[in-house]
Structure formats: structure tokens, C-alpha cells
Design an enzyme around this catalytic site. Structure first.
Site, PDB file in Angstrom:
ATOM      1  N   SER A  80      25.724 -10.427 -15.674  1.00  0.00           N
ATOM      2  CA  SER A  80      24.277 -10.605 -15.781  1.00  0.00           C
ATOM      3  C   SER A  80      23.710 -11.760 -14.961  1.00  0.00           C
ATOM      4  CB  SER A  80      23.890 -10.775 -17.250  1.00  0.00           C
ATOM      5  OG  SER A  80      24.565 -11.867 -17.819  1.00  0.00           O
TER       6      SER A  80
ATOM      7  N   LYS B 236      16.172  -2.808 -19.718  1.00  0.00           N
ATOM      8  CA  LYS B 236      16.177  -3.206 -18.302  1.00  0.00           C
ATOM      9  C   LYS B 236      15.690  -2.012 -17.467  1.00  0.00           C
ATOM     10  CE  LYS B 236      19.731  -6.460 -19.672  1.00  0.00           C
ATOM     11  NZ  LYS B 236      18.846  -7.567 -20.039  1.00  0.00           N
TER      12      LYS B 236
ATOM     13  N   HIS C 232      23.306  -3.997 -17.247  1.00  0.00           N
ATOM     14  CA  HIS C 232      22.707  -4.190 -15.918  1.00  0.00           C
ATOM     15  C   HIS C 232      23.123  -3.118 -14.920  1.00  0.00           C
ATOM     16  CE1 HIS C 232      21.100  -8.133 -16.974  1.00  0.00           C
ATOM     17  NE2 HIS C 232      22.185  -8.222 -17.736  1.00  0.00           N
TER      18      HIS C 232
HETATM   19  N1  PMP Z   1      24.388  -7.166 -22.581  1.00  0.00           N
HETATM   20  C1  PMP Z   1      24.054  -7.788 -21.441  1.00  0.00           C
HETATM   21  C2  PMP Z   1      25.066  -7.880 -20.349  1.00  0.00           C
HETATM   22  C3  PMP Z   1      22.775  -8.330 -21.303  1.00  0.00           C
HETATM   23  O1  PMP Z   1      22.451  -8.965 -20.178  1.00  0.00           O
HETATM   24  C4  PMP Z   1      21.849  -8.213 -22.354  1.00  0.00           C
HETATM   25  C5  PMP Z   1      20.434  -8.750 -22.267  1.00  0.00           C
HETATM   26  N2  PMP Z   1      20.197  -9.762 -21.424  1.00  0.00           N
HETATM   27  C6  PMP Z   1      22.241  -7.566 -23.516  1.00  0.00           C
HETATM   28  C7  PMP Z   1      23.510  -7.053 -23.591  1.00  0.00           C
HETATM   29  C8  PMP Z   1      21.304  -7.447 -24.668  1.00  0.00           C
HETATM   30  O2  PMP Z   1      20.375  -6.447 -24.468  1.00  0.00           O
HETATM   31  P1  PMP Z   1      18.967  -6.428 -25.216  1.00  0.00           P
HETATM   32  O3  PMP Z   1      17.996  -7.124 -24.354  1.00  0.00           O
HETATM   33  O4  PMP Z   1      18.679  -4.979 -25.371  1.00  0.00           O
HETATM   34  O5  PMP Z   1      19.152  -7.086 -26.549  1.00  0.00           O
END
Ligand code: PMP
Length: 402
Positions: free
Chosen positions: A184, A243, A212
């Protein structure tokens, strides 16, 4: 309030100090849709900090689907999937996700964070092992803390380290290797072929978090397993709708028995209200767009390649990225905040990533592309980035190439 607690709270001064210096970069209120241009403090700002990689959050068909769902189902479900909160549209979305990820079954949660909490906490017991890349997302780490299993961390994308650690674990234990598909903050891709080989050798199960990767890599944006043609080798895929899929919520996809087990074991599903009808309907509409309009993903990659060539040409240190997530290393917390704030003043939004999220010497600006950016928006942002980095004395880290 308890005095010790008061002292503990008073001890947290980082945010206050940044505010006093006028470089506090968080919770910036946006008063428009999440698009390539947003409105902040009444001014237009170019958005280079969004996870809406396909730029679909303001898409008319998705908005219409979500409005129609509100008309039909109202605004909320007033309960958990487990009890009164399951709508037929939730089941429809689960079927679509299963087909999209090429898994027999899927289960949707209210956020991606809750998916990882539920999955990582409920599959293993006391004598089992959860094996994580050091750069895995916080939700994977937090999920493991809710389990009673042992957690083993290996160096980022370092397959020798993973092999060495797997080789020490007892044969009869359950072992789960969990990785981000695209990382991320760093934007690089998990080394899935090697992970699959090691998992086969040591009898480990694989979880890939495609938060992502969806809409970004793989067949029609189906994610990391599809990208490597390893669909049948990844046991469990988790992901988010927040996303590329332009909504809110998340999913886990796997074989039918695993999904049924999670349905009855994942506490973050059972004890939390279900996705709103509008959110579910917008994901279905976004999936329709992904399946029928490949041009969004193509444009995202055109933009990514263009931005990377300009950034590298200017001499920015962009690490090992292979995706629309571009880390621009500043390698100093305060300068990272300063650059973020100077860029905001010039109408450019980027995200600062500083310690403790990464070590201070790895602090960076997270610059992310959307399919809807134009080349001229990218040029303007990178020009301002280069000027600002020189002004703050960062862009001497690598000689300008050109
Ligand atoms: N996994 C990863 C790799 C993320 O980057 C994120 C959010 N930044 C999440 C899970 C969590 O997703 P959500 O925004 O739906 O809570």
C-alpha cells in the site's frame, strides 16, 4: 479523568507540534467529490493522494445505481449480516465477487479492515503460525493480534527470509502466509510465484490482500493471483471496495467451506452491521464497468508510466514501485510534512507517510495516479514537486537524469 491517563494523553505531542509549525497534514476537509480535482478551503487542488485508481467515485452510472438502491432498500440495514442485515443485493454482490475473483464463494464485510480482522483472527489456533511480510497492512497485523497464534514477520518481499523462517516451523501446525498483493505504501507487487512454491513445499495456506490490486492488475483488474496466472494456487483473497471499486466495504473469496466457516466465525462480520444498500449497489455497478470498459485500466497504466518516467527523469527516488502507487522518498519526517504543506499551498494534494508507519529514514510522499488524471495535471504536479523538493533541499538525493 484518571491522572495517569491524562499524562499519557498529554505526552502525545506530535500532532500539536506539527500544527504549531503550520505543517499538520492530516484530516484535510474536502468539500467536493473525490476526483482528480477537489475543493479544499474553497480552492481547487489537484488530487494525487487518492485510492480511487480508476477514478470511478463520481461516475454517473455508479451514482445512479446507488440512488436506486436507496429508493428500494432505504439507507441502512440496521443489523448484522448474521441476523436481520442480509439483503438480496448482498448475496448478488457476493456472487459477483466470487465470479470476478474466480473463487467458488465470497463473503462481504462492512470494510476491508474488518475483513482482515475476521480472516486473520479466526482460522488458526494456539499452536499455529501466521507468517506476514513486514510491510503488510495494519489490518492484517491487527487481525493476528486477535488470534492466539504465533506471528512471524519476514523481511519485505525477501523470499530467502521467508524460506528460512518456514523451514523452522513444525510440520503438523497450520501455517498461513498473508501478503498484500500490491503493497500500500511502496507500490511493489508480492512475489507470488515464489510464495506459491514455498507454500507448496512447507504446506502453508496463502492469503492475498488485493485491496490495491483490484482494478489495477490481473485479467480485467481481477487482482494479483490473476496477474501471475496463479488463481488456483491462492487459497484466500481479501479485498476492499473503498479503492478502485468506488464504494465502501470489503470481501473475502475462497472455497465454499472456508467461506461458510468464516460466516460463522469471523466476529468482525457477525457483530457489526452490514454494508449499506447504496454501497453494495455501487460496487455492483463498478464491477459492471470494470468488466465492460477496459479503457479505464489502460488509462491508469498510461498515466502511471508517464508519471514514473517524468519522476525518474527529474531524479526523484521512487523506490521499487510497479504500480500506480508511487513512493517519493524524502527520508526525513519533518521535511515530508513541510513538502506536503508547501505542495498543498500550490494546489497539489499528496499523502505524507512518516514514522511510525515507516522508519523516519524511509519517510515518503505517497503519490498515486488515477485513470482520470490528464497528462497536463501530471506534468503540473511533478513540476511543482521538483521545485518544492529543491526549495526544501531534498532533490539532491539523486542527480537529475536527462
Ligand atoms: N488492506 C489494505 C492493503 C489497505 O490498504 C486497506 C486500506 N487502506 C485495507 C486493507 C482496509 O480497507 P478499508 O478501507 O476497506 O477498510
Amino acid at each position: 479523568m484518571n491522572k495517569l491517563l491524562q499524562a499519557r494523553i498529554a505526552h502525545f505531542t506530535a500532532a500539536k507540534e506539527a500544527r504549531e509549525k503550520g505543517i499538520y497534514p492530516y484530516f484535510r476537509p474536502i468539500s467536493s467529490a473525490q476526483d482528480t480535482e477537489v475543493i479544499i478551503d474553497g480552492k481547487r487542488v489537484l488530487m494525487f493522494g487518492s485510492n480511487s485508481y480508476l477514478g470511478l467515485t463520481n461516475h454517473p452510472r455508479i451514482k445512479e445505481a446507488s440512488q436506486k438502491a436507496i429508493e428500494k432498500y432505504g439507507t441502512g440495514c440496521a443489523g448484522s449480516r448474521f441476523l436481520n442485515g442480509t439483503l438480496d443485493i448482498h448475496i448478488e454482490l457476493e456472487n459477483r465477487i466470487a465470479a470476478f475473483t474466480r473463487k467458488p464463494a465470497a463473503l462481504i464485510f462492512s470494510t476491508g479492515f474488518q475483513v482482515n480482522l475476521g480472516v486473520m483472527s479466526s482460522l488458526t489456533g494456539r499452536n499455529d503460525y501466521l507468517i506476514l511480510d513486514e510491510y503488510d497492512h495494519a489490518s492484517i497485523y491487527d487481525g493476528t493480534r486477535l488470534s492466539f497464534s504465533r506471528v512471524i514477520k519476514y523481511a519485505h518481499n525477501d523470499m530467502n527470509d521467508l524460506a528460512r523462517r518456514l523451514s523452522t516451523l513444525p510440520e503438523e501446525s497450520i501455517k498461513i502466509i498473508a501478503v498484500d498483493g500490491i503493497f500500500s505504501m511502496e507500490g511493489d507487487i508480492a512475489k507470488l510465484p515464489e510464495i506459491v512454491a514455498l507454500a507448496g513445499q512447507y504446506g502453508a495456506t496463502i492469503v492475498v490482500d488485493d485491496a490495491h490490486s483490484l482494478g489495477v492488475i490481473g485479467h480485467k483488474g481481477a487482482g494479483t493471483a490473476s496477474h501471475f496466472n496463479l488463481d488456483d494456487k491462492v487459497d484466500i483473497i481479501t479485498g476492499t471496495f473503498s479503492k478502485s471499486l468506488a464504494s465502501l466495504g470489503g470481501f473475502v473469496a475462497s472455497d465454499a467451506d472456508t467461506i461458510d466457516y468464516l460466516k460463522h466465525q469471523a466476529r468482525s462480520l457477525i457483530f457489526s452491521a452490514s454494508m449499506t444498500p447504496a454501497s453494495a449497489a455501487s460496487v455492483i455497478a463498478a464491477l459492471d464497468i470494470l468488466e465492460t470498459e477496459p479503457q479505464h485500466m489502460e488509462q491508469l497504466w498510461n498515466n502511471t508510466r508517464y508519471a514514473l518516467s517524468l519522476l525518474r527523469g527529474e531524479g526523484f527516488d521512487v523506490g521499487e514501485t510497479e504500480s500506480p502507487i508511487i513512493p517519493i522518498y524524502v527520508r526525513d519526517n519533518e521535511k515530508t510534512f513541510m513538502v506536503t504543506s508547501l505542495l498543498q499551498q500550490q494546489g497539489i494534494f499528496v499523502n505524507p507517510v512518516v514514522s511510525p508507519a515507516v522508519p523516519s529514514q524511509a519517510s515518503l510522499l505517497r503519490f498515486s495516479l488515477m485513470a482520470t488524471h490528464t497528462f497536463s495535471q501530471i506534468e503540473e504536479a511533478i513540476e511543482k514537486l521538483a521545485l518544492t523538493f529543491r526549495q526544501v533541499g531534498v532533490l539532491k538525493i539523486k542527480e537529475r537524469i536527462r
